[in-house]
Motif scaffolding. Sequence first.
Motif, PDB file in Angstrom:
ATOM      1  N   LEU A  63      33.297  32.238  35.421  1.00  0.00           N
ATOM      2  CA  LEU A  63      34.196  33.295  35.874  1.00  0.00           C
ATOM      3  C   LEU A  63      35.272  33.495  34.813  1.00  0.00           C
ATOM      4  CD1 LEU A  63      35.422  35.161  38.137  1.00  0.00           C
ATOM      5  CD2 LEU A  63      36.694  33.147  38.912  1.00  0.00           C
ATOM      6  N   SER A  64      35.485  34.735  34.439  1.00  0.00           N
ATOM      7  CA  SER A  64      36.517  35.040  33.447  1.00  0.00           C
ATOM      8  C   SER A  64      37.453  36.106  34.010  1.00  0.00           C
ATOM      9  CB  SER A  64      35.874  35.528  32.144  1.00  0.00           C
ATOM     10  OG  SER A  64      36.852  35.730  31.154  1.00  0.00           O
TER      11      SER A  64
ATOM     12  N   PHE B 149      42.471  33.557  33.135  1.00  0.00           N
ATOM     13  CA  PHE B 149      41.935  32.192  33.015  1.00  0.00           C
ATOM     14  C   PHE B 149      40.418  32.263  32.939  1.00  0.00           C
ATOM     15  CE2 PHE B 149      42.286  32.837  37.668  1.00  0.00           C
ATOM     16  CZ  PHE B 149      41.001  32.551  38.090  1.00  0.00           C
ATOM     17  N   ASP B 150      39.818  31.205  32.400  1.00  0.00           N
ATOM     18  CA  ASP B 150      38.364  31.047  32.370  1.00  0.00           C
ATOM     19  C   ASP B 150      37.991  29.824  33.195  1.00  0.00           C
ATOM     20  OD1 ASP B 150      37.883  33.244  30.742  1.00  0.00           O
ATOM     21  OD2 ASP B 150      38.013  32.080  28.883  1.00  0.00           O
ATOM     22  N   LEU B 151      36.900  29.939  33.937  1.00  0.00           N
ATOM     23  CA  LEU B 151      36.412  28.834  34.771  1.00  0.00           C
ATOM     24  C   LEU B 151      34.969  28.552  34.384  1.00  0.00           C
ATOM     25  CD1 LEU B 151      36.997  26.966  37.251  1.00  0.00           C
ATOM     26  CD2 LEU B 151      35.980  28.765  38.670  1.00  0.00           C
ATOM     27  N   HIS B 152      34.707  27.305  33.992  1.00  0.00           N
ATOM     28  CA  HIS B 152      33.367  26.918  33.534  1.00  0.00           C
ATOM     29  C   HIS B 152      32.624  26.148  34.626  1.00  0.00           C
ATOM     30  CE1 HIS B 152      35.605  27.634  29.778  1.00  0.00           C
ATOM     31  NE2 HIS B 152      34.429  28.004  29.279  1.00  0.00           N
ATOM     32  N   PRO B 153      31.291  26.116  34.579  1.00  0.00           N
ATOM     33  CA  PRO B 153      30.517  25.359  35.571  1.00  0.00           C
ATOM     34  C   PRO B 153      30.955  23.896  35.606  1.00  0.00           C
ATOM     35  CG  PRO B 153      29.056  26.739  34.256  1.00  0.00           C
ATOM     36  CD  PRO B 153      30.406  26.815  33.613  1.00  0.00           C
ATOM     37  N   GLY B 154      31.122  23.362  36.827  1.00  0.00           N
ATOM     38  CA  GLY B 154      31.496  21.964  36.986  1.00  0.00           C
ATOM     39  C   GLY B 154      32.959  21.648  36.738  1.00  0.00           C
ATOM     40  N   GLU B 155      33.763  22.670  36.415  1.00  0.00           N
ATOM     41  CA  GLU B 155      35.170  22.456  36.094  1.00  0.00           C
ATOM     42  C   GLU B 155      36.043  22.673  37.329  1.00  0.00           C
ATOM     43  OE1 GLU B 155      38.358  24.085  32.733  1.00  0.00           O
ATOM     44  OE2 GLU B 155      36.929  25.508  33.596  1.00  0.00           O
TER      45      GLU B 155
ATOM     46  N   THR C 284      43.354  34.783  44.238  1.00  0.00           N
ATOM     47  CA  THR C 284      41.971  34.426  44.571  1.00  0.00           C
ATOM     48  C   THR C 284      41.407  35.341  45.659  1.00  0.00           C
ATOM     49  OG1 THR C 284      42.856  32.704  46.029  1.00  0.00           O
ATOM     50  CG2 THR C 284      42.166  32.035  43.830  1.00  0.00           C
ATOM     51  N   LEU C 285      42.255  35.785  46.582  1.00  0.00           N
ATOM     52  CA  LEU C 285      41.790  36.745  47.596  1.00  0.00           C
ATOM     53  C   LEU C 285      41.352  38.051  46.939  1.00  0.00           C
ATOM     54  CD1 LEU C 285      44.507  36.194  50.364  1.00  0.00           C
ATOM     55  CD2 LEU C 285      42.093  35.558  50.521  1.00  0.00           C
ATOM     56  N   ALA C 286      42.058  38.443  45.863  1.00  0.00           N
ATOM     57  CA  ALA C 286      41.711  39.681  45.152  1.00  0.00           C
ATOM     58  C   ALA C 286      40.320  39.591  44.543  1.00  0.00           C
ATOM     59  CB  ALA C 286      42.749  39.961  44.068  1.00  0.00           C
ATOM     60  N   LEU C 287      39.934  38.391  44.078  1.00  0.00           N
ATOM     61  CA  LEU C 287      38.614  38.228  43.450  1.00  0.00           C
ATOM     62  C   LEU C 287      37.491  38.553  44.421  1.00  0.00           C
ATOM     63  CD1 LEU C 287      39.187  34.838  41.538  1.00  0.00           C
ATOM     64  CD2 LEU C 287      39.519  37.174  40.699  1.00  0.00           C
ATOM     65  N   LEU C 288      37.708  38.275  45.713  1.00  0.00           N
ATOM     66  CA  LEU C 288      36.673  38.514  46.729  1.00  0.00           C
ATOM     67  C   LEU C 288      36.940  39.797  47.520  1.00  0.00           C
ATOM     68  CD1 LEU C 288      36.233  34.851  48.022  1.00  0.00           C
ATOM     69  CD2 LEU C 288      34.675  36.154  46.572  1.00  0.00           C
ATOM     70  N   GLN C 289      37.864  40.626  47.027  1.00  0.00           N
ATOM     71  CA  GLN C 289      38.222  41.891  47.685  1.00  0.00           C
ATOM     72  C   GLN C 289      38.643  41.664  49.145  1.00  0.00           C
ATOM     73  OE1 GLN C 289      35.496  45.175  47.125  1.00  0.00           O
ATOM     74  NE2 GLN C 289      34.999  44.572  45.018  1.00  0.00           N
TER      75      GLN C 289
ATOM     76  N   ILE D  16      35.091  38.806  35.744  1.00  0.00           N
ATOM     77  CA  ILE D  16      33.645  38.824  35.486  1.00  0.00           C
ATOM     78  C   ILE D  16      33.029  37.523  35.991  1.00  0.00           C
ATOM     79  CG2 ILE D  16      31.843  39.103  33.746  1.00  0.00           C
ATOM     80  CD1 ILE D  16      33.661  41.529  33.977  1.00  0.00           C
ATOM     81  N   PHE D  17      32.108  37.647  36.954  1.00  0.00           N
ATOM     82  CA  PHE D  17      31.385  36.500  37.503  1.00  0.00           C
ATOM     83  C   PHE D  17      29.898  36.701  37.224  1.00  0.00           C
ATOM     84  CE2 PHE D  17      28.949  34.951  41.296  1.00  0.00           C
ATOM     85  CZ  PHE D  17      29.062  33.595  41.024  1.00  0.00           C
ATOM     86  N   LYS D  18      29.349  35.825  36.367  1.00  0.00           N
ATOM     87  CA  LYS D  18      27.926  35.922  35.996  1.00  0.00           C
ATOM     88  C   LYS D  18      27.562  37.340  35.551  1.00  0.00           C
ATOM     89  CE  LYS D  18      25.871  32.117  38.553  1.00  0.00           C
ATOM     90  NZ  LYS D  18      24.802  31.706  39.490  1.00  0.00           N
ATOM     91  N   GLY D  19      28.430  37.933  34.733  1.00  0.00           N
ATOM     92  CA  GLY D  19      28.168  39.267  34.194  1.00  0.00           C
ATOM     93  C   GLY D  19      28.504  40.412  35.113  1.00  0.00           C
TER      94      GLY D  19
END
Length: 533
Positions: A6-7, A30-36, A52-57, A72-75
């Motif tokens: 997630l970026s 911020f950037d979030l990597h797998p397992g982080e 974080t609520l904004a990310l999920l609308q 951007i989540f998985k493109g």
Amino acid sequence: MTSPLLSVKDLAIQFSVGNKTVDAVHQLSFDLHPGETLAIVGESGSGKSVSTLALLQLLPPASSRIPSGSAIFKGKELLHCSEPEIRAIRGNRISMIFQEPMTSLNPLHTIEKQISESLLLHKQMSRPAAKARVIELLELVGIPDPAGRLADYPHQLSGGQKQRVMIAMALANEPDILIADEPTTALDVTVQKQVLELIKSLQKTLDMAVILISHDLNVVRHNADHIVVMKQGHVVESNSCEAIFNTPLHAYTQTLIHAEPKGRPAEVPENSARLLEADNLRVHFPVQRNFWGKPVRFMKAVHDISIAINEGETLGIVGESGSGKTTLGMAILKLINSEGRINFAGQPIEHLNQAQFRPFRKDIQIVFQDPYGSLSPRMSISQIIAEGLDIHQIGSKESQDQVIIEAMQEVELDPDMRHRYPHEFSGGQRQRIAIARALALKPKLIILDEPTSALDRTVQVQVIELLKRLQEKHGIAYIFISHDLAVVKALSHRVVVMKQGQIVEQADCNTLFADPKEEYTRELLSAAYFYSE
């Protein structure tokens, strides 16, 4: 390093309040990597949860706006997904543990129905398969007798159990990202440790990324890889966990790190009189009845408990969720039926009915755990504080107004705000209002039921110092119920440790923390992160 899962870049969030526009978040990246594990920390109102609520609308579309930014989540751009697209992601690929399990669970639906909903929706499981998975999830998060709890409703669970159910719901579909919004706020230290270790182990198994929102920096220190520090919607510092704690650069970060309850309460005067005694107190709830409705099986919520407290003394009560701490407080207040002897200020009160006990209520007050739910949204602060004065017919309207002003000044709130309503105040201010309501009647004893658990660490410190000053000034006795051992240590003279409705140990505070006798007490202390540092 792998590419980000997630970026988030330059995220800005605005709210419309009347005719004004409020900038809630400014250029968050911020950037979030797998397992982080990425931790977002800051005081209430800093923009942590909103981001974080904004990310999920999940923000209200009528009053919120995202003027700039991308996620951007998985493109895929989350902020511009269609409703069907974001529904396929919510609760499936990105799950969220909400802060308030009391309000996040539907009171009309069973635990099984609420957890299985996302399994039926996203995985199209059959109902028997979903039921088996729900039992597995409940077992995973440590709910005793999971199969027997499927038909329970939220009100039948303790606060910690509700939070575990929320975690089970969030993990049901093994998401790529888990957003944990204050996941351990309502939990005692042993459960807190178990839950965080559970999330960590699942994170490793599933290579799941976690966004941890918390005001508890000890939790963050032990669980985060990277930390974003927010204040009033701005990122003031962003760095690795090690760098933030070892060399914090911003003054605000330094303030957060050092905001720990410290010190000890003032000594109890040697000549202080015995205020409350409870002997062999029992509260047994019927859990099974026979054909004729007679109870045949009981849950022993409080069993043969004896405690005593003097004027000006604080008795801390600690124990795991469901140990009977709050039930004991409710029994002393005669808000639930109990057996045993209760003596208050030299008078036996156990046999009094509600009408006979009413005069005693002005001397025994309570401050509840949830500052949101314990204040009526339809009443102004002035009406809330005056309610007890009206019930006990104390003073004229003019003298009552003066009492309200003095009570608000005592809790360090501006009396000019007394005509406002609860929603216009922060969580810390609401809790001060609840304390002012209790103080207005000049009580001899205040039962404090987790009064700081929903508050930021900086606000917790302020409330604890306030309670100490009030106790020293007025000689009030406190029964302080909490799972936060750092707070208990700072405020209590003596401590009672409860487990499954019984006292396993009680001693003065210094002795109990320095040399606990019982294994269970040692487990509680070792589970508290502050204790091991």
